[in-house]
Write an enzyme that holds these catalytic residues in place. Structure first.
Site, short mmCIF file in Angstrom:
data_model
loop_
_atom_site.label_atom_id
_atom_site.label_comp_id
_atom_site.label_asym_id
_atom_site.label_seq_id
_atom_site.Cartn_x
_atom_site.Cartn_y
_atom_site.Cartn_z
N HIS A 1 47.10 26.57 41.11
CA HIS A 1 45.95 26.54 42.01
C HIS A 1 46.38 26.35 43.46
O HIS A 1 45.99 27.12 44.35
CB HIS A 1 45.01 25.41 41.59
CG HIS A 1 43.80 25.26 42.46
ND1 HIS A 1 42.74 26.15 42.40
CD2 HIS A 1 43.49 24.36 43.42
CE1 HIS A 1 41.83 25.78 43.28
NE2 HIS A 1 42.26 24.71 43.91
N LYS B 1 32.12 24.86 33.92
CA LYS B 1 32.22 25.24 35.33
C LYS B 1 33.31 26.28 35.50
O LYS B 1 33.16 27.24 36.27
CB LYS B 1 32.49 24.01 36.19
CG LYS B 1 32.37 24.26 37.69
CD LYS B 1 33.68 24.66 38.34
CE LYS B 1 33.53 24.83 39.84
NZ LYS B 1 34.79 25.32 40.47
N GLU C 1 37.93 31.46 46.30
CA GLU C 1 39.03 30.74 45.64
C GLU C 1 39.95 31.74 44.94
O GLU C 1 39.58 32.31 43.91
CB GLU C 1 38.45 29.75 44.63
CG GLU C 1 39.47 28.79 44.06
CD GLU C 1 38.82 27.76 43.14
OE1 GLU C 1 39.40 27.49 42.08
OE2 GLU C 1 37.74 27.24 43.48
N ASP D 1 21.41 37.51 40.63
CA ASP D 1 20.95 36.15 40.94
C ASP D 1 21.77 35.13 40.16
O ASP D 1 21.47 34.83 39.01
CB ASP D 1 19.47 36.03 40.59
CG ASP D 1 18.86 34.70 41.01
OD1 ASP D 1 19.62 33.78 41.38
OD2 ASP D 1 17.62 34.58 40.95
#
Length: 413
Positions: free
Chosen positions: A366, A253, A76, A269
């Site tokens: 975006h 997020k 993204e 990880d």
């Protein structure tokens, strides 16, 4: 020329000219080689190939007085653009300040149906268990790490032997589990009883970091809003995230967008990081945002506090050539330094998201950055990609159908 306007060759040259990569590393990036079959076989089960994601970098990160370019792996484009945009605003206001804690990984040895007598035996032998666990991984002691705590925690149906282990620069999963399994055998022998399991915890409770940044109002203004007004609106939205779980989840997020991208680039990880982060968000009993924003004088003060689980040595980090390149590009010397950079990226992405949400809205920037991806999906190749993307941004109709029509018209000329 701005970095996002450069070709990939020009960007590699920029990194080379500024000393972030060597000639050999520039060639490595140019070849875009996938990992070897042998390495793929060693890292995954039933492997049949390699899955590629774009590898880019964010700029202008001034963290604790040191400037970084930060490698990020993500599909993204707006995430890297947002990180760089906010980092520059923060850099112009003095940069990020970070406050990492000790890097402790906790491990659990779980016992069930244990008697009071058996628990007493364990407590009487605490020093022996500690010493045994300390010697279970001698190389860790040589690196300056080792056991830092040992506690017996009682639950209604279980007893937990909890070990706190300083893993130094390693993420620590394998070495902690090795120590736990060896120690579990010792405990089983002491009480002549069975151990249910022994495993590390991904709680991240011993790896909390605080990142702070102050931004001048001047750095926040838009063509239609003063910096002070933007700052006040950011504070209001941050307050709403404390009251609305649905907003807090999305707020967090956006922070993880940047954090996970750096973890991927460094071979860490990101699943462990996600588990630790969201567990921490629920620590108070109600899911909360990782960051907070307040106005202090004529500045916006941002603070991020959360666990960041990572390592700078060992495992896939050592095995993956691109992970090694990423660490070299950032000139990472230890895990605390990497933790500070990663936390700063999280706060930067949060600032960009909040600023966009309270001003122009998230979609304008975006979708503008997604236009090239749409062009490729429509079938554009080479120079067509830029031309189709430019027309998509002009029409602001970001659909695959519009991209296909633009491409069709372009090719008919």
């Amino acid at each position: 020329m701005k970095i996002y306007e450069m070709t990939d060759e020009q960007r590699r040259q920029f990194l080379l000219d500024h000393g972030y990569i060597t000639v050999q590393q520039a060639e490595q990036l140019k070849k875009r080689q996938t990992i070897s079959t042998d390495l793929a076989d060693s890292l995954s089960e039933n492997q049949i190939g390699s899955f590629s994601l774009p590898y880019g970098f964010a700029t202008d990160f001034l963290v604790d007085g040191q400037e970084y370019v930060v490698p990020m792996v993500i599909e993204e484009p707006s995430v890297i653009a947002a990180a760089s945009n906010a980092a520059k605003r923060i850099k112009n206001s003095g940069g990020f300040k970070t406050y990492p804690t000790s890097r402790i990984v906790y491990g659990q040895i779980v016992l069930e149906k244990i008697t009071a007598e058996q628990l007493s035996i364990l407590k009487d032998n605490k020093s022996k268990i500690w010493e045994f666990a300390q010697m279970a991984h001698p190389s860790l002691i040589k690196r300056g790490g080792g056991i830092v705590s040992l506690n017996f925690n009682q639950y209604p149906n279980f007893v937990e032997v909890e070990l706190g282990i300083d893993t130094v620069d390693a993420m620590g999963a394998n070495l902690v589990n090795t120590i736990l399994e060896k120690t579990a055998k010792k405990i089983s022998d002491l009480i002549s009883g069975d151990v249910l399991c022994s495993i590390l915890s991904n709680s991240g409770q011993g790896q909390i970091i605080t990142v702070k940044a102050e931004i001048d109002f001047e750095q926040l203004k838009t063509s239609e809003m003063s910096g002070e007004e933007v700052a006040k609106r950011i504070v209001q939205l941050a307050t709403f995230a404390k009251e609305s779980v649905k907003r807090a989840v999305t707020h967090n997020k956006g922070i993880m967008n940047g954090i996970d991208a750096v973890l991927l680039a460094t071979g860490n990880d990101f699943r462990a990081q996600e588990a630790a982060a969201h567990s921490f968000a629920l620590e108070s009993g109600e899911y909360q945002p990782f960051s907070d924003w307040q106005i202090v004088g004529n500045r916006l003060l941002g603070m991020l506090k959360m666990p960041i689980e990572l390592g700078s040595v060992g495992g896939a980090i050592r095995a993956l050539p691109m992970a090694q390149l990423s660490l070299a590009m950032m000139r990472i010397e230890n895990s605390k330094q990497l933790q500070s950079v990663v936390g700063s990226v999280g706060l930067a992405n949060n600032l960009s998201a909040l600023r966009a949400l309270v001003t122009t809205g998230i979609q304008a920037g975006h979708m503008g950055l997604q236009s090239k991806s749409l062009a490729v999906s429509a079938g554009a190749i080479g120079d067509e990609i830029e031309l189709v993307a430019k027309e998509l941004n002009r029409t602001k109709e970001y659909t695959i159908k519009n991209a296909e029509n633009i491409l069709l018209e372009l090719r008919s000329k």
